[in-house]
Write a protein that holds these residues in place. Structure first.
Motif, PDB file in Angstrom:
ATOM      1  N   GLN A 171       0.811  -1.208   0.000  1.00 51.76           N
ATOM      2  CA  GLN A 171       0.000   0.000   0.000  1.00 51.76           C
ATOM      3  C   GLN A 171       0.852   1.269   0.000  1.00 51.76           C
ATOM      4  O   GLN A 171       0.332   2.384   0.052  1.00 51.76           O
ATOM      5  N   GLY A 172       2.181   1.102  -0.025  1.00 50.51           N
ATOM      6  CA  GLY A 172       3.079   2.253  -0.041  1.00 50.51           C
ATOM      7  C   GLY A 172       3.307   2.876   1.316  1.00 50.51           C
ATOM      8  O   GLY A 172       3.705   4.043   1.416  1.00 50.51           O
ATOM      9  N   LYS A 236      14.337  -9.774  -3.814  1.00 52.08           N
ATOM     10  CA  LYS A 236      14.504 -11.116  -4.372  1.00 52.08           C
ATOM     11  C   LYS A 236      13.663 -12.136  -3.608  1.00 52.08           C
ATOM     12  O   LYS A 236      12.994 -12.974  -4.217  1.00 52.08           O
ATOM     13  N   ASP A 237      13.678 -12.061  -2.279  1.00 51.03           N
ATOM     14  CA  ASP A 237      12.871 -12.984  -1.480  1.00 51.03           C
ATOM     15  C   ASP A 237      11.380 -12.783  -1.731  1.00 51.03           C
ATOM     16  O   ASP A 237      10.602 -13.737  -1.725  1.00 51.03           O
ATOM     17  N   ALA A 238      10.987 -11.533  -1.948  1.00 43.39           N
ATOM     18  CA  ALA A 238       9.569 -11.234  -2.176  1.00 43.39           C
ATOM     19  C   ALA A 238       9.044 -11.908  -3.434  1.00 43.39           C
ATOM     20  O   ALA A 238       7.844 -12.195  -3.545  1.00 43.39           O
ATOM     21  N   CYS A 239       9.935 -12.194  -4.387  1.00 46.66           N
ATOM     22  CA  CYS A 239       9.520 -12.854  -5.627  1.00 46.66           C
ATOM     23  C   CYS A 239       9.073 -14.292  -5.375  1.00 46.66           C
ATOM     24  O   CYS A 239       8.439 -14.900  -6.251  1.00 46.66           O
ATOM     25  N   ARG A 240       9.397 -14.854  -4.228  1.00 46.16           N
ATOM     26  CA  ARG A 240       8.979 -16.216  -3.890  1.00 46.16           C
ATOM     27  C   ARG A 240       7.683 -16.244  -3.075  1.00 46.16           C
ATOM     28  O   ARG A 240       7.229 -17.308  -2.673  1.00 46.16           O
ATOM     29  N   LEU A 241       7.103 -15.075  -2.840  1.00 46.22           N
ATOM     30  CA  LEU A 241       5.889 -14.994  -2.031  1.00 46.22           C
ATOM     31  C   LEU A 241       4.638 -14.948  -2.911  1.00 46.22           C
ATOM     32  O   LEU A 241       4.668 -14.441  -4.028  1.00 46.22           O
ATOM     33  N   SER A 242       3.543 -15.460  -2.376  1.00 46.26           N
ATOM     34  CA  SER A 242       2.271 -15.424  -3.091  1.00 46.26           C
ATOM     35  C   SER A 242       1.732 -13.994  -3.113  1.00 46.26           C
ATOM     36  O   SER A 242       2.145 -13.140  -2.313  1.00 46.26           O
ATOM     37  N   ARG A 246       2.169 -11.003  -0.321  1.00 44.45           N
ATOM     38  CA  ARG A 246       2.783  -9.721  -0.691  1.00 44.45           C
ATOM     39  C   ARG A 246       1.843  -8.545  -0.452  1.00 44.45           C
ATOM     40  O   ARG A 246       2.295  -7.421  -0.224  1.00 44.45           O
ATOM     41  N   SER A 247       0.536  -8.791  -0.511  1.00 40.94           N
ATOM     42  CA  SER A 247      -0.425  -7.712  -0.317  1.00 40.94           C
ATOM     43  C   SER A 247      -0.751  -7.472   1.159  1.00 40.94           C
ATOM     44  O   SER A 247      -1.451  -6.514   1.499  1.00 40.94           O
ATOM     45  N   ASN A 248      -0.228  -8.314   2.052  1.00 38.77           N
ATOM     46  CA  ASN A 248      -0.462  -8.150   3.491  1.00 38.77           C
ATOM     47  C   ASN A 248       0.134  -6.820   3.959  1.00 38.77           C
ATOM     48  O   ASN A 248       1.272  -6.499   3.639  1.00 38.77           O
ATOM     49  N   GLU A 249      -0.634  -6.059   4.732  1.00 35.95           N
ATOM     50  CA  GLU A 249      -0.178  -4.736   5.148  1.00 35.95           C
ATOM     51  C   GLU A 249       1.029  -4.780   6.078  1.00 35.95           C
ATOM     52  O   GLU A 249       1.703  -3.762   6.278  1.00 35.95           O
ATOM     53  N   ASN A 250       1.311  -5.954   6.651  1.00 31.32           N
ATOM     54  CA  ASN A 250       2.462  -6.083   7.543  1.00 31.32           C
ATOM     55  C   ASN A 250       3.697  -6.671   6.864  1.00 31.32           C
ATOM     56  O   ASN A 250       4.697  -6.959   7.533  1.00 31.32           O
ATOM     57  N   LEU A 251       3.623  -6.849   5.548  1.00 34.73           N
ATOM     58  CA  LEU A 251       4.777  -7.344   4.800  1.00 34.73           C
ATOM     59  C   LEU A 251       5.415  -6.156   4.077  1.00 34.73           C
ATOM     60  O   LEU A 251       4.767  -5.463   3.275  1.00 34.73           O
ATOM     61  N   PHE A 252       6.681  -5.928   4.359  1.00 33.44           N
ATOM     62  CA  PHE A 252       7.391  -4.776   3.807  1.00 33.44           C
ATOM     63  C   PHE A 252       8.583  -5.251   2.975  1.00 33.44           C
ATOM     64  O   PHE A 252       9.299  -6.169   3.372  1.00 33.44           O
ATOM     65  N   ILE A 253       8.765  -4.610   1.837  1.00 31.67           N
ATOM     66  CA  ILE A 253       9.845  -4.986   0.923  1.00 31.67           C
ATOM     67  C   ILE A 253      10.868  -3.857   0.873  1.00 31.67           C
ATOM     68  O   ILE A 253      10.514  -2.694   0.670  1.00 31.67           O
ATOM     69  N   ALA A 254      12.118  -4.226   1.075  1.00 35.39           N
ATOM     70  CA  ALA A 254      13.203  -3.237   1.043  1.00 35.39           C
ATOM     71  C   ALA A 254      13.666  -3.060  -0.399  1.00 35.39           C
ATOM     72  O   ALA A 254      14.210  -3.984  -1.000  1.00 35.39           O
TER      73      ALA A 254
END
Length: 273
Positions: A171-172, A236-242, A246-254
Protein backbone atom coordinates in the motif's frame (compact mmCIF):
# COMPACT_ATOMS: atom_id res chain seq x y z
CA UNK A 1 40.19 -30.93 -1.85
CA UNK A 2 37.84 -28.24 -3.13
CA UNK A 3 40.65 -26.62 -5.12
CA UNK A 4 41.74 -29.91 -6.71
CA UNK A 5 38.13 -30.68 -7.69
CA UNK A 6 37.75 -27.18 -9.13
CA UNK A 7 40.84 -27.50 -11.34
CA UNK A 8 39.93 -30.98 -12.58
CA UNK A 9 36.36 -29.94 -13.38
CA UNK A 10 37.50 -26.96 -15.42
CA UNK A 11 40.23 -28.89 -17.23
CA UNK A 12 38.05 -31.79 -18.37
CA UNK A 13 34.47 -30.49 -18.42
CA UNK A 14 34.54 -26.70 -18.86
CA UNK A 15 37.09 -26.05 -21.60
CA UNK A 16 37.01 -22.63 -23.25
CA UNK A 17 34.22 -22.48 -25.80
CA UNK A 18 33.63 -20.80 -29.14
CA UNK A 19 32.93 -17.04 -29.06
CA UNK A 20 29.65 -15.61 -30.25
CA UNK A 21 29.40 -14.37 -33.83
CA UNK A 22 27.05 -11.41 -33.34
CA UNK A 23 26.17 -10.38 -29.78
CA UNK A 24 28.68 -9.14 -27.24
CA UNK A 25 28.67 -11.22 -24.05
CA UNK A 26 29.48 -9.65 -20.68
CA UNK A 27 29.57 -11.54 -17.37
CA UNK A 28 28.88 -9.90 -14.01
CA UNK A 29 30.59 -12.06 -11.40
CA UNK A 30 32.55 -12.22 -8.17
CA UNK A 31 34.97 -14.43 -6.29
CA UNK A 32 32.46 -14.52 -3.42
CA UNK A 33 30.24 -17.54 -2.83
CA UNK A 34 27.21 -15.25 -2.87
CA UNK A 35 25.82 -11.86 -1.94
CA UNK A 36 28.11 -9.73 -4.10
CA UNK A 37 25.35 -7.69 -5.75
CA UNK A 38 25.53 -9.35 -9.18
CA UNK A 39 21.79 -9.31 -9.86
CA UNK A 40 21.26 -5.64 -8.86
CA UNK A 41 24.17 -4.57 -11.07
CA UNK A 42 22.85 -6.67 -13.97
CA UNK A 43 19.51 -4.91 -13.56
CA UNK A 44 21.19 -1.48 -13.55
CA UNK A 45 23.34 -2.36 -16.57
CA UNK A 46 20.47 -3.76 -18.62
CA UNK A 47 18.42 -0.62 -17.99
CA UNK A 48 21.34 1.55 -19.14
CA UNK A 49 21.70 -0.39 -22.39
CA UNK A 50 17.96 -0.63 -23.06
CA UNK A 51 17.67 3.15 -22.63
CA UNK A 52 19.93 3.40 -25.69
CA UNK A 53 17.50 1.23 -27.71
CA UNK A 54 19.87 -1.74 -27.74
CA UNK A 55 18.53 -5.28 -27.96
CA UNK A 56 19.52 -6.83 -24.62
CA UNK A 57 19.15 -10.27 -23.09
CA UNK A 58 19.96 -11.20 -19.49
CA UNK A 59 20.81 -14.82 -18.67
CA UNK A 60 20.39 -16.18 -15.14
CA UNK A 61 20.51 -19.71 -13.79
CA UNK A 62 17.31 -21.75 -13.97
CA UNK A 63 17.80 -22.78 -10.32
CA UNK A 64 17.48 -19.13 -9.27
CA UNK A 65 13.82 -18.56 -10.07
CA UNK A 66 13.66 -15.66 -7.61
CA UNK A 67 16.36 -13.80 -9.56
CA UNK A 68 14.60 -14.63 -12.83
CA UNK A 69 11.29 -13.24 -11.54
CA UNK A 70 12.98 -10.12 -10.13
CA UNK A 71 14.81 -9.34 -13.37
CA UNK A 72 11.80 -10.04 -15.57
CA UNK A 73 9.64 -7.70 -13.47
CA UNK A 74 12.27 -4.96 -13.39
CA UNK A 75 13.28 -5.17 -17.07
CA UNK A 76 10.17 -5.05 -19.29
CA UNK A 77 12.24 -3.77 -22.24
CA UNK A 78 14.76 -6.63 -22.06
CA UNK A 79 14.54 -10.37 -22.56
CA UNK A 80 15.32 -12.36 -19.41
CA UNK A 81 16.13 -16.05 -19.86
CA UNK A 82 16.54 -18.69 -17.15
CA UNK A 83 18.88 -21.46 -18.26
CA UNK A 84 20.92 -24.31 -16.87
CA UNK A 85 23.55 -23.82 -19.59
CA UNK A 86 24.48 -20.18 -20.25
CA UNK A 87 27.06 -21.14 -22.89
CA UNK A 88 24.58 -23.08 -25.01
CA UNK A 89 21.77 -20.55 -24.57
CA UNK A 90 24.02 -17.61 -25.48
CA UNK A 91 24.83 -19.30 -28.79
CA UNK A 92 21.18 -20.14 -29.44
CA UNK A 93 20.08 -16.50 -29.12
CA UNK A 94 23.26 -14.92 -30.49
CA UNK A 95 21.68 -13.41 -33.62
CA UNK A 96 18.69 -11.97 -31.76
CA UNK A 97 20.51 -9.47 -29.53
CA UNK A 98 23.20 -6.81 -29.54
CA UNK A 99 24.30 -7.54 -25.98
CA UNK A 100 23.92 -10.53 -23.67
CA UNK A 101 24.53 -10.04 -19.95
CA UNK A 102 25.21 -13.06 -17.75
CA UNK A 103 24.10 -12.79 -14.14
CA UNK A 104 27.08 -14.81 -12.85
CA UNK A 105 28.59 -17.55 -15.01
CA UNK A 106 31.91 -16.24 -13.67
CA UNK A 107 33.11 -19.80 -12.98
CA UNK A 108 32.08 -21.24 -16.37
CA UNK A 109 35.34 -21.24 -18.32
CA UNK A 110 33.44 -22.10 -21.52
CA UNK A 111 32.57 -18.39 -21.39
CA UNK A 112 36.22 -17.39 -21.25
CA UNK A 113 35.79 -15.38 -24.48
CA UNK A 114 33.38 -13.00 -22.74
CA UNK A 115 34.31 -9.77 -20.96
CA UNK A 116 33.93 -10.17 -17.20
CA UNK A 117 33.13 -7.53 -14.59
CA UNK A 118 34.32 -8.59 -11.13
CA UNK A 119 32.62 -7.17 -8.01
CA UNK A 120 35.12 -7.02 -5.16
CA UNK A 121 34.14 -6.68 -1.50
CA UNK A 122 37.42 -7.57 0.13
CA UNK A 123 41.02 -8.24 -0.81
CA UNK A 124 41.46 -10.70 -3.66
CA UNK A 125 41.75 -14.35 -2.54
CA UNK A 126 45.43 -15.33 -2.38
CA UNK A 127 45.71 -18.54 -0.35
CA UNK A 128 43.97 -21.89 -0.07
CA UNK A 129 42.33 -20.92 3.21
CA UNK A 130 40.44 -18.22 1.29
CA UNK A 131 38.71 -20.97 -0.71
CA UNK A 132 35.33 -22.50 0.03
CA UNK A 133 34.44 -24.06 2.45
CA UNK A 134 37.04 -22.45 4.72
CA UNK A 135 36.88 -18.98 3.17
CA UNK A 136 34.75 -16.62 1.10
CA UNK A 137 35.98 -17.41 -2.43
CA UNK A 138 35.28 -19.89 -5.20
CA UNK A 139 38.41 -19.18 -7.25
CA UNK A 140 41.63 -17.18 -7.61
CA UNK A 141 42.30 -14.15 -9.86
CA UNK A 142 44.49 -16.25 -12.16
CA UNK A 143 41.45 -18.41 -12.97
CA UNK A 144 39.85 -15.45 -14.75
CA UNK A 145 42.08 -13.91 -17.44
CA UNK A 146 38.95 -12.43 -19.06
CA UNK A 147 38.29 -9.93 -16.25
CA UNK A 148 38.13 -6.54 -17.96
CA UNK A 149 36.94 -4.44 -15.03
CA UNK A 150 37.29 -4.77 -11.24
CA UNK A 151 34.78 -2.74 -9.25
CA UNK A 152 35.22 -2.06 -5.54
CA UNK A 153 32.00 -2.37 -3.55
CA UNK A 154 33.34 -1.52 -0.07
CA UNK A 155 35.94 0.62 1.68
CA UNK A 156 36.57 4.30 1.04
CA UNK A 157 35.19 5.77 -2.19
CA UNK A 158 33.84 2.51 -3.65
CA UNK A 159 33.03 2.31 -7.35
CA UNK A 160 29.56 0.95 -6.57
CA UNK A 161 27.41 1.37 -3.47
CA UNK A 162 24.40 -0.75 -2.55
CA UNK A 163 21.93 0.68 -0.05
CA UNK A 164 18.24 0.63 0.83
CA UNK A 165 16.11 3.19 -0.96
CA UNK A 166 12.87 2.60 0.95
CA UNK A 167 10.99 -0.05 2.93
CA UNK A 168 7.28 -0.08 2.07
CA UNK A 169 4.31 -2.46 2.00
CA UNK A 170 2.06 -3.03 -1.02
CA UNK A 171 0.00 0.00 0.00
CA UNK A 172 3.08 2.25 -0.04
CA UNK A 173 3.21 2.61 3.75
CA UNK A 174 6.35 2.35 5.88
CA UNK A 175 6.59 0.09 8.99
CA UNK A 176 5.44 1.38 12.38
CA UNK A 177 8.54 2.11 14.42
CA UNK A 178 6.95 1.36 17.78
CA UNK A 179 6.24 -2.32 17.02
CA UNK A 180 9.65 -3.53 15.82
CA UNK A 181 10.15 -5.60 12.70
CA UNK A 182 11.33 -9.11 11.88
CA UNK A 183 13.85 -9.36 9.06
CA UNK A 184 13.77 -12.41 6.76
CA UNK A 185 16.47 -12.97 4.13
CA UNK A 186 17.29 -15.93 1.90
CA UNK A 187 20.08 -14.35 -0.13
CA UNK A 188 23.81 -14.88 -0.48
CA UNK A 189 24.72 -12.45 2.32
CA UNK A 190 21.81 -11.96 4.74
CA UNK A 191 24.11 -10.15 7.17
CA UNK A 192 24.60 -7.26 4.76
CA UNK A 193 20.82 -6.92 4.35
CA UNK A 194 20.37 -6.90 8.13
CA UNK A 195 23.04 -4.20 8.53
CA UNK A 196 21.51 -2.09 5.76
CA UNK A 197 18.08 -2.19 7.42
CA UNK A 198 19.56 -1.41 10.82
CA UNK A 199 21.25 1.66 9.31
CA UNK A 200 17.81 3.10 8.50
CA UNK A 201 17.02 3.31 12.22
CA UNK A 202 14.14 0.82 12.23
CA UNK A 203 13.86 -1.11 15.52
CA UNK A 204 14.70 -4.76 14.79
CA UNK A 205 12.71 -7.41 16.65
CA UNK A 206 14.31 -10.48 15.06
CA UNK A 207 16.45 -11.76 12.18
CA UNK A 208 15.86 -14.97 10.24
CA UNK A 209 18.47 -16.32 7.82
CA UNK A 210 17.21 -18.67 5.11
CA UNK A 211 19.23 -20.60 2.55
CA UNK A 212 19.99 -18.69 -0.65
CA UNK A 213 17.11 -19.22 -3.13
CA UNK A 214 15.15 -20.89 -0.31
CA UNK A 215 11.89 -22.56 -1.27
CA UNK A 216 10.62 -22.16 2.29
CA UNK A 217 10.24 -18.37 2.22
CA UNK A 218 6.46 -18.35 1.78
CA UNK A 219 5.72 -20.59 4.77
CA UNK A 220 8.16 -18.73 7.05
CA UNK A 221 6.84 -15.28 6.18
CA UNK A 222 3.17 -16.34 6.22
CA UNK A 223 3.63 -17.85 9.68
CA UNK A 224 5.10 -14.63 11.04
CA UNK A 225 2.35 -12.52 9.49
CA UNK A 226 -0.29 -14.82 10.99
CA UNK A 227 1.14 -13.96 14.40
CA UNK A 228 0.73 -10.26 13.70
CA UNK A 229 4.42 -9.56 13.19
CA UNK A 230 5.74 -6.85 10.91
CA UNK A 231 8.08 -8.52 8.42
CA UNK A 232 10.64 -6.98 6.08
CA UNK A 233 12.38 -8.91 3.33
CA UNK A 234 14.42 -8.32 0.18
CA UNK A 235 13.08 -7.75 -3.33
CA UNK A 236 14.50 -11.12 -4.37
CA UNK A 237 12.87 -12.98 -1.48
CA UNK A 238 9.57 -11.23 -2.18
CA UNK A 239 9.52 -12.85 -5.63
CA UNK A 240 8.98 -16.22 -3.89
CA UNK A 241 5.89 -14.99 -2.03
CA UNK A 242 2.27 -15.42 -3.09
CA UNK A 243 0.20 -12.40 -4.10
CA UNK A 244 -1.84 -12.80 -0.93
CA UNK A 245 1.26 -12.62 1.25
CA UNK A 246 2.78 -9.72 -0.69
CA UNK A 247 -0.42 -7.71 -0.32
CA UNK A 248 -0.46 -8.15 3.49
CA UNK A 249 -0.18 -4.74 5.15
CA UNK A 250 2.46 -6.08 7.54
CA UNK A 251 4.78 -7.34 4.80
CA UNK A 252 7.39 -4.78 3.81
CA UNK A 253 9.84 -4.99 0.92
CA UNK A 254 13.20 -3.24 1.04
CA UNK A 255 13.87 -1.57 -2.31
CA UNK A 256 17.55 -1.49 -3.16
CA UNK A 257 19.45 1.47 -4.54
CA UNK A 258 22.50 0.90 -6.74
CA UNK A 259 24.76 3.94 -6.97
CA UNK A 260 27.44 3.83 -9.66
CA UNK A 261 29.90 6.72 -9.64
CA UNK A 262 30.00 8.77 -12.88
CA UNK A 263 33.58 7.68 -13.64
CA UNK A 264 32.70 4.02 -13.05
CA UNK A 265 29.60 4.33 -15.22
CA UNK A 266 31.79 5.47 -18.10
CA UNK A 267 34.22 2.60 -17.52
CA UNK A 268 31.41 0.04 -17.53
CA UNK A 269 29.68 1.39 -20.64
CA UNK A 270 33.03 1.57 -22.45
CA UNK A 271 33.08 -2.26 -22.39
CA UNK A 272 30.07 -2.31 -24.69
CA UNK A 273 31.24 -1.50 -28.19
Amino acid sequence: MYRVGYLLHHKFFLKKGEPLKHAQLVIVGSYRIGGAGKTPLCKWLAKELCSKSEKVAVLCHSAAQDEFALLREALPSCTVIATGNRYRTAHEVDNEFDFIICDDGFEDSRLGFASAICLEWEAEPKKLSDMFPAGFARSFPQDHPNIKLRLRCSGENPDIQFSILEILNAQGIAPKNDNGIVLVAGIGDPGRFFRDVESTGLPIKGKLRLRDHSTNTESVVASLLAKGEQVATTEKDACRLSEKTRSNENLFIAKQRVYVSPATRQEILALFK
